[in-house]
Design an enzyme around this catalytic site. Sequence first.
Site, PDB file in Angstrom:
ATOM      1  N   HIS A  30      -1.427  13.261 -28.000  1.00 44.21           N
ATOM      2  CA  HIS A  30      -1.583  11.872 -27.854  1.00 44.21           C
ATOM      3  C   HIS A  30      -2.093  11.165 -28.982  1.00 44.21           C
ATOM      4  CE1 HIS A  30      -1.870  12.830 -23.234  1.00 44.21           C
ATOM      5  NE2 HIS A  30      -0.454  12.157 -23.720  1.00 44.21           N
TER       6      HIS A  30
ATOM      7  N   LYS B  37       6.772  23.339 -13.607  1.00 45.31           N
ATOM      8  CA  LYS B  37       5.524  22.321 -13.246  1.00 45.31           C
ATOM      9  C   LYS B  37       5.539  22.031 -11.947  1.00 45.31           C
ATOM     10  CE  LYS B  37       4.280  17.881 -13.963  1.00 45.31           C
ATOM     11  NZ  LYS B  37       4.296  16.454 -14.623  1.00 45.31           N
TER      12      LYS B  37
ATOM     13  N   ASN C 238      -1.242  20.262 -20.239  1.00 47.49           N
ATOM     14  CA  ASN C 238      -1.635  19.422 -21.226  1.00 47.49           C
ATOM     15  C   ASN C 238      -1.558  20.157 -22.779  1.00 47.49           C
ATOM     16  OD1 ASN C 238      -2.015  17.089 -19.696  1.00 47.49           O
ATOM     17  ND2 ASN C 238      -4.317  17.493 -19.560  1.00 47.49           N
TER      18      ASN C 238
ATOM     19  N   GLU D 268       9.030  19.311 -23.662  1.00 49.81           N
ATOM     20  CA  GLU D 268       8.411  19.689 -22.582  1.00 49.81           C
ATOM     21  C   GLU D 268       8.919  20.968 -21.898  1.00 49.81           C
ATOM     22  OE1 GLU D 268       5.716  18.073 -21.648  1.00 49.81           O
ATOM     23  OE2 GLU D 268       5.718  15.949 -22.233  1.00 49.81           O
TER      24      GLU D 268
ATOM     25  N   ARG E  22       0.955  -1.212   0.044  1.00 49.67           N
ATOM     26  CA  ARG E  22      -0.022   0.143  -0.125  1.00 49.67           C
ATOM     27  C   ARG E  22       0.743   1.274   0.046  1.00 49.67           C
ATOM     28  NH1 ARG E  22      -2.653  -3.308   3.434  1.00 49.67           N
ATOM     29  NH2 ARG E  22      -4.346  -4.156   2.472  1.00 49.67           N
TER      30      ARG E  22
ATOM     31  N   ARG F 222      -4.163  22.163 -13.397  1.00 48.29           N
ATOM     32  CA  ARG F 222      -3.041  21.426 -13.701  1.00 48.29           C
ATOM     33  C   ARG F 222      -3.334  20.807 -15.302  1.00 48.29           C
ATOM     34  NH1 ARG F 222      -0.208  16.168 -10.346  1.00 48.29           N
ATOM     35  NH2 ARG F 222       1.027  15.588 -12.181  1.00 48.29           N
TER      36      ARG F 222
ATOM     37  N   HIS G  54       7.336  10.970 -27.746  1.00 52.58           N
ATOM     38  CA  HIS G  54       6.193  11.750 -26.966  1.00 52.58           C
ATOM     39  C   HIS G  54       6.468  13.308 -27.299  1.00 52.58           C
ATOM     40  CE1 HIS G  54       3.406  13.049 -24.076  1.00 52.58           C
ATOM     41  NE2 HIS G  54       4.244  13.743 -23.354  1.00 52.58           N
TER      42      HIS G  54
ATOM     43  N   LYS H 125       2.582  11.470 -10.589  1.00 55.44           N
ATOM     44  CA  LYS H 125       1.736  10.762 -11.194  1.00 55.44           C
ATOM     45  C   LYS H 125       2.466   9.581 -11.704  1.00 55.44           C
ATOM     46  CE  LYS H 125      -1.561  13.604 -13.613  1.00 55.44           C
ATOM     47  NZ  LYS H 125      -2.169  14.107 -15.001  1.00 55.44           N
TER      48      LYS H 125
ATOM     49  N   HIS I 260      -1.241  18.328 -26.088  1.00 54.30           N
ATOM     50  CA  HIS I 260      -1.229  16.919 -25.869  1.00 54.30           C
ATOM     51  C   HIS I 260      -2.222  16.217 -26.257  1.00 54.30           C
ATOM     52  CE1 HIS I 260       2.341  17.685 -23.141  1.00 54.30           C
ATOM     53  NE2 HIS I 260       2.329  16.198 -22.872  1.00 54.30           N
TER      54      HIS I 260
ATOM     55  N   GLU J  49      -5.163  17.427 -10.366  1.00 56.30           N
ATOM     56  CA  GLU J  49      -5.690  17.867 -11.453  1.00 56.30           C
ATOM     57  C   GLU J  49      -7.350  18.283 -11.288  1.00 56.30           C
ATOM     58  OE1 GLU J  49      -4.023  15.893 -14.888  1.00 56.30           O
ATOM     59  OE2 GLU J  49      -5.400  16.980 -16.297  1.00 56.30           O
TER      60      GLU J  49
HETATM   61  N1  LIG Z   1       4.046  10.817 -14.865  1.00 50.76           N
HETATM   62  C1  LIG Z   1       4.364  11.906 -15.253  1.00 50.76           C
HETATM   63  O1  LIG Z   1       3.474  12.891 -15.166  1.00 50.76           O
HETATM   64  C2  LIG Z   1       4.632  11.796 -16.880  1.00 50.76           C
HETATM   65  C3  LIG Z   1       4.631  12.927 -17.657  1.00 50.76           C
HETATM   66  C4  LIG Z   1       5.261  13.188 -18.925  1.00 50.76           C
HETATM   67  C5  LIG Z   1       5.659  11.798 -19.438  1.00 50.76           C
HETATM   68  N2  LIG Z   1       5.411  10.650 -18.801  1.00 50.76           N
HETATM   69  C6  LIG Z   1       5.861   9.434 -19.237  1.00 50.76           C
HETATM   70  O2  LIG Z   1       7.155   9.173 -19.642  1.00 50.76           O
HETATM   71  C7  LIG Z   1       7.276   8.347 -20.767  1.00 50.76           C
HETATM   72  C8  LIG Z   1       8.250   8.782 -21.515  1.00 50.76           C
HETATM   73  O3  LIG Z   1       9.478   8.872 -20.890  1.00 50.76           O
HETATM   74  P1  LIG Z   1      10.949   9.226 -21.761  1.00 50.76           P
HETATM   75  O4  LIG Z   1      10.888  10.096 -22.783  1.00 50.76           O
HETATM   76  O5  LIG Z   1      11.780   9.464 -20.663  1.00 50.76           O
HETATM   77  O6  LIG Z   1      11.053   7.553 -22.197  1.00 50.76           O
HETATM   78  P2  LIG Z   1      11.868   6.442 -21.786  1.00 50.76           P
HETATM   79  O7  LIG Z   1      11.772   6.252 -20.467  1.00 50.76           O
HETATM   80  O8  LIG Z   1      11.340   5.252 -22.595  1.00 50.76           O
HETATM   81  O9  LIG Z   1      13.331   6.912 -22.276  1.00 50.76           O
HETATM   82  C9  LIG Z   1      13.356   7.244 -23.687  1.00 50.76           C
HETATM   83  C10 LIG Z   1      14.643   6.074 -24.243  1.00 50.76           C
HETATM   84  O10 LIG Z   1      15.854   6.473 -23.731  1.00 50.76           O
HETATM   85  C11 LIG Z   1      16.543   5.587 -23.168  1.00 50.76           C
HETATM   86  N3  LIG Z   1      17.166   6.270 -22.283  1.00 50.76           N
HETATM   87  C12 LIG Z   1      17.016   6.894 -20.924  1.00 50.76           C
HETATM   88  N4  LIG Z   1      17.955   7.481 -20.367  1.00 50.76           N
HETATM   89  C13 LIG Z   1      18.961   7.263 -21.117  1.00 50.76           C
HETATM   90  C14 LIG Z   1      20.331   7.613 -21.001  1.00 50.76           C
HETATM   91  N5  LIG Z   1      20.536   8.564 -19.938  1.00 50.76           N
HETATM   92  N6  LIG Z   1      21.350   7.054 -21.843  1.00 50.76           N
HETATM   93  C15 LIG Z   1      20.942   6.520 -22.924  1.00 50.76           C
HETATM   94  N7  LIG Z   1      19.724   5.990 -23.119  1.00 50.76           N
HETATM   95  C16 LIG Z   1      18.664   6.463 -22.218  1.00 50.76           C
HETATM   96  C17 LIG Z   1      15.384   4.635 -22.869  1.00 50.76           C
HETATM   97  O11 LIG Z   1      16.113   3.263 -22.657  1.00 50.76           O
HETATM   98  C18 LIG Z   1      14.661   4.681 -23.765  1.00 50.76           C
HETATM   99  O12 LIG Z   1      14.751   4.009 -24.868  1.00 50.76           O
HETATM  100  C19 LIG Z   1       6.020   8.023 -21.454  1.00 50.76           C
HETATM  101  O13 LIG Z   1       5.544   6.677 -20.746  1.00 50.76           O
HETATM  102  C20 LIG Z   1       5.024   9.026 -20.439  1.00 50.76           C
HETATM  103  O14 LIG Z   1       3.609   8.432 -20.351  1.00 50.76           O
HETATM  104  C21 LIG Z   1       4.970  10.539 -17.427  1.00 50.76           C
HETATM  105 ZN   LIG Z   2       3.848  15.432 -22.217  1.00 51.11          ZN
END
Ligand SMILES: NC(=O)c1ccc[n+]([C@@H]2O[C@H](COP(=O)([O-])OP(=O)(O)OC[C@H]3O[C@@H](n4cnc5c(N)ncnc54)[C@H](O)[C@@H]3O)[C@@H](O)[C@H]2O)c1
Ligand SMILES: [Zn+2]
Length: 364
Positions: A253, A228, A246, A186, A123, A242, A266, A144, A249, A238
């Site tokens: 999306h 942020k 978006n 972003e 939990r 918040r 993304h 999130k 987005h 949200e």
């Molecule tokens: N929780 C939130 O508020 C929030 C906000 C925005 C996005 N997200 C989520 O985040 C995700 C996207 O995040 P991302 O773009 O970081 O993607 P990711 O974690 O998939 O990383 C992108 C790529 O880079 C590689 N990578 C990461 N760090 C590296 C490094 N230092 N050196 C070499 N390779 C590296 C990863 O293995 C992957 O292939 C999505 O799932 C999205 O939904 C969440």
């Molecule tokens: Zn985003």
Amino acid sequence: MRTLQVELGERSYPIYIGAGILDSIGELCAKHGISKKSPHLIVTDDKVGPHYLDSVVSRLKSEGYHVLTHVVPSGESSKSLDVYEQVMTTAIQAKLDRSSAVFALGGGVVGDLAGFVAATYMRGITFVQIPTTILAHDSSVGGKVAVNHPLAKNMIGAFHQPVMVLYDVDTLKSLPAREVSSGLAEMVKHGLILDKDFAYWCCENGHKLLALDAETLIHGLERGCAIKADVVSKDEREGGLRAILNLGHTIGHAIEAVGGYGRFLHGEAIAIGMAGSAMLAERLGRDESLYGETIRMLKAVNLPVQLPQDVSIDQIMDAMQHDKKFTEGQMVFIVPEAIGSVSIVKDVPVEAVRSVVEQLKGEG
Ligand SMILES: NC(=O)c1ccc[n+]([C@@H]2O[C@H](COP(=O)([O-])OP(=O)(O)OC[C@H]3O[C@@H](n4cnc5c(N)ncnc54)[C@H](O)[C@@H]3O)[C@@H](O)[C@H]2O)c1
Ligand SMILES: [Zn+2]
């Protein structure tokens, strides 16, 4: 090392940003009261792990911590219930207890997945974020956490704040160039929604950001996180405000979905979405310079601002309908008012959105 506090009452936490700060992970864990008696779990992926996992583990061990690791495949597909269950199995077998912590070493995927494990194991246990992408300056602030359902992204999740975020910009050096630009989308977004000066700063310093100049990155990440954090601290769950995060987005999306969550990153998808939002703003009577200024900022960090010719407009419109933001021919949209300011408009005609999507393909 810079410290930025995310103000969320008793759930407040610091974001440490700097070059080489992972070397201090042991001391920072001790400072935050992480137990030396309980086992801890570091979750990473198979692209990040080879670069940084050993050094994080050895720093923690040398400080007296007992740590185990779980490496997931890189990519969005690891945000699944299957992978979640596998990480849970490791956590249970490793006998994590209520004083244990889950560390996310990676980008947004690992952050969301490991965060959801931390939110739900017994939990909820302690969560530490070690972001390794630029995009993660966004995802590591706000609490999130989620995995995807085959029918919808981020559908199974929670709000679970970390106890600290350790952002070492040296880890960004191994990021592929496309991921660098995607993450900067972003950052630019944070300027576009709330801080005109920062939006222009990102544009002017685009080349330095792309070159991963440490000083420039630290400033950009700090300001991006601060914007942020400010939004999240006013509206953690949200309820209203918040939603401005978006910007770009809704269209973004849909572009990601139509591309099968692989063709567009993304940040690339939301860059096209932000260009679309600026076009929409002009159609709704906002300042005519908005579109030109917005795409100039996006191009400064090598982001796309147009839809490729083979993308189907009907598919994009259908995918947006799944976003559940449509009611009776109208939809909710984050609309720029000026650079650095947006509003939430609830009655945007679907037809106006369709013509924007056509224009994004150069058909408008
Ligand atoms: N929780 C939130 O508020 C929030 C906000 C925005 C996005 N997200 C989520 O985040 C995700 C996207 O995040 P991302 O773009 O970081 O993607 P990711 O974690 O998939 O990383 C992108 C790529 O880079 C590689 N990578 C990461 N760090 C590296 C490094 N230092 N050196 C070499 N390779 C590296 C990863 O293995 C992957 O292939 C999505 O799932 C999205 O939904 C969440
Ligand atoms: Zn985003």
